[in-house]
Motif scaffolding. Structure first.
Motif: not given
Length: 104
Positions: A17-25
């Motif tokens: 989930a953290v990786g998804l948030k970072l990747y979306s940024q």
């Protein structure tokens, strides 16, 4: 062994989930590896935990711990609001997960 697997799976769900948030940024190889790798490992560990525990216990614990961990990670890593309503909601989720654990 099953509880260790599902607890570890929940940690990797938070990583995903953290990786998804970072990747979306910002798109980068490291961020997509965190995103896809975290969720892949989480799902694999979830699968293996089913050898030891019932699905009716494993799935809600996996989702509850993963959700709680993701909310906490977003509060502390991404400065999302830390208000009483969120904390009460997290408390209710954790009480539910502990209650399911006690039914074993």
């Amino acid at each position: 062994m099953g509880w260790l697997l599902i607890f570890t799976a929940s940690i990797f769900e938070v990583v995903g989930a953290v990786g998804l948030k970072l990747y979306s940024q910002q798109k980068s190889l490291l961020r997509i590896v965190l995103y896809w790798g975290g969720f892949f490992i989480s799902f694999a560990l979830f699968y293996f935990s089913l050898r030891y525990l019932d699905l009716s216990i494993v799935y809600p614990v996996w989702v509850g711990l993963g959700t709680s961990g993701a909310v906490l990670a977003n509060m502390f890593l991404f400065n999302e609001p830390k208000n009483i309503q969120r904390l009460i909601g997290l408390t209710i989720i954790i009480i539910g997960v502990v209650g399911l654990h006690l039914t074993m």
